[in-house]
Design a protein around this motif. Structure first.
Motif, short mmCIF file in Angstrom:
data_model
loop_
_atom_site.label_atom_id
_atom_site.label_comp_id
_atom_site.label_asym_id
_atom_site.label_seq_id
_atom_site.Cartn_x
_atom_site.Cartn_y
_atom_site.Cartn_z
N UNK A 1 0.79 -1.23 0.00
CA UNK A 1 0.00 0.00 0.00
C UNK A 1 0.83 1.28 0.00
N UNK A 2 1.81 1.48 0.91
CA UNK A 2 2.56 2.75 0.88
C UNK A 2 3.31 2.96 -0.43
N UNK A 3 3.94 1.89 -0.93
CA UNK A 3 4.68 2.00 -2.19
C UNK A 3 3.74 2.30 -3.34
N UNK A 4 2.60 1.63 -3.37
CA UNK A 4 1.62 1.83 -4.44
C UNK A 4 1.07 3.26 -4.42
N UNK A 5 0.73 3.74 -3.23
CA UNK A 5 0.17 5.09 -3.12
C UNK A 5 1.19 6.15 -3.54
N UNK A 6 2.43 6.00 -3.08
CA UNK A 6 3.45 7.00 -3.40
C UNK A 6 3.94 6.90 -4.84
N UNK A 7 3.78 5.74 -5.47
CA UNK A 7 4.29 5.53 -6.83
C UNK A 7 3.58 6.41 -7.86
N UNK A 8 2.34 6.83 -7.55
CA UNK A 8 1.58 7.65 -8.51
C UNK A 8 2.38 8.89 -8.90
N UNK A 9 3.08 9.49 -7.94
CA UNK A 9 3.86 10.70 -8.24
C UNK A 9 5.02 10.43 -9.18
N UNK A 10 5.44 9.17 -9.28
CA UNK A 10 6.53 8.83 -10.19
C UNK A 10 6.04 8.53 -11.60
#
Length: 419
Positions: A124-133
């Motif tokens: 979840x944290x990686x998936x949520x933050x990945x959007x910005x990349x």
């Protein structure tokens, strides 16, 4: 392409969106099948057991997400998501085989639900933050909203298909179909990994105290404090509709698996509409954080009082709309305002609060449904959410720039009254 779907112009995000849609459909099918397996095959309509399975599935999020947030800030997020998705796909295969061979027991479901929660805690944290990349910063609000659209489109399709498949071939095949759906997201992640530049993510070096550092970052910002408090209260007590719908369907309306799945599909109509409206939205999201919480509490209270199944189903539409408005607005506000160096940890803390409270809330709401009745359990969840929303309104007014809330109220009054 219209503003609503602007992020789909980005190739990497297109792969992310459609791969995730396939996987999300399978995940929603499994959620319904798992609840039905526990409720009707492994127990005698035990709302407590269903709540406990949900609780065990989210318990690792409570204990591991803070560390997972540090991992998401320290290592490539795309690789973390790939590993977590593959792990969760294997768990779906195991559960499907256990059911089809007739060897499944309740404790098997408890263990697999816990392991699934471990995978989700790191995903979840990686998936949520990945959007910005994946998209430019100006498209982040749109991309986050389209993620909700993908999730809720799957929620619209998955429960109904799951109910039909359960009635036709049983729960075991539903779990195996979900396992196959993970191939969709794994393929999309592989394509993205070949396209995304290696240096898009700012890396945080290893050092002591990084979890505490992330918590202190949140504690210094009133906006983030308000979002975290509301996320915990609504996530713990309000967002337990797999439990609520299960006990309402079986104990109040005497419904079968197809109706149970249909209730989730109908609620997803509201969440999908809310997500699409959010994709067009620009500007501040704080008013939608507070307004979504209050609206959710009111609609849940109204749903608990309706006397007929068809009316309960209709009330799930505004309930879903209010819930996704709240969640989407929280997510966008965090994505847009948090320093990139802290984004993984802050998103992890948010996921802990919005999902990690489920191990407390789901068994409690299931127990209340058994002791006080399904309607009263639903009413209590709505009242708690409404009180939290009113607190958020007070807190926002207290910490907002002088007169900001009053100006917003005046603009709304002018819009509807002309004066």
């Amino acid at each position: 392409m219209s503003r609503m779907f602007a992020s789909l112009q980005i190739k990497n995000y297109r792969w992310w969106f459609f791969g995730g849609l396939v996987s999300n459909i399978g995940t929603w099918m499994q959620r319904i099948a798992q609840d039905w397996l526990v409720l009707t095959e492994l127990t005698d309509n035990s709302g407590t057991a269903v709540g406990l399975v949900m609780g065990l599935q989210f318990l690792p999020i409570l204990f591991l997400s803070a560390y997972a947030g540090v991992i998401a800030d320290r290592y490539p997020r795309l690789r973390i998501v790939q590993i977590a998705q593959a792990f969760m796909g294997v768990l779906a295969v195991i559960l499907g085989v256990l059911v089809l061979t007739g060897t499944v027991e309740l404790w098997h479901v408890y263990i697999l639900a816990t392991l699934l929660g471990i995978g989700a805690a790191f995903d979840a944290p990686a998936r949520q933050a990945l959007v910005n990349d994946l998209v430019p910063s100006k498209l982040v609000p749109n991309a986050v909203s389209l993620n909700s659209t993908s999730f809720n489109s799957a929620r619209l399709i998955g429960p109904g298909v799951s109910g039909l498949l359960i009635a036709a071939v049983g729960t075991g095949w539903v779990f195996l179909i979900n396992a196959a759906s993970f191939a969709g997201v794994l393929v999309s992640l592989f394509v993205i990994s070949r396209n995304i530049p290696a240096n898009t993510q700012p890396r945080v070096p290893r050092k002591r105290g990084q979890v505490v550092e992330g918590i202190k970052y949140v504690a210094r910002r009133p906006t983030l404090i308000m979002i975290m408090v509301l996320a915990f209260v609504v996530g713990t007590f309000g967002l337990n509709f797999p439990v609520f719908n299960a006990v309402m369907a079986t104990t109040v309306f005497d419904a079968d698996a197809e109706v149970f799945g249909l209730l989730g599909t109908i609620q997803a109509c509201g969440t999908l509409a809310g997500a699409l409206m959010a994709a067009r939205r620009q500007g501040s999201r704080l008013k939608f954080v507070v307004g979504g919480t209050i609206g959710f509490g009111i609609t849940v209270i109204a749903a608990c009082a309706v006397p007929w199944l068809w009316l309960y189903a209709i009330m799930l539409i505004p309930t879903g709309w209010a819930a996704v408005t709240f969640l989407n607005s929280c997510n966008v506000t965090l994505q847009m305002t948090v320093d990139p160096r802290y984004r993984g940890r802050v998103m992890a803390l948010y996921m802990v609060l919005v999902m990690g409270g489920t191990p407390l809330g789901s068994p409690l709401m299931g127990w209340l449904a058994e002791v006080l009745g399904a309607r009263m359990s639903l009413c209590i969840a709505g009242l708690i959410s409404l009180v939290a929303g009113l607190w958020g309104l007070w807190y926002w007014n207290k910490h907002a720039p002088q007169g900001e809330l009053r100006r917003r109220v005046r603009r709304i009054r002018v819009r509807f009254t002309g004066r």
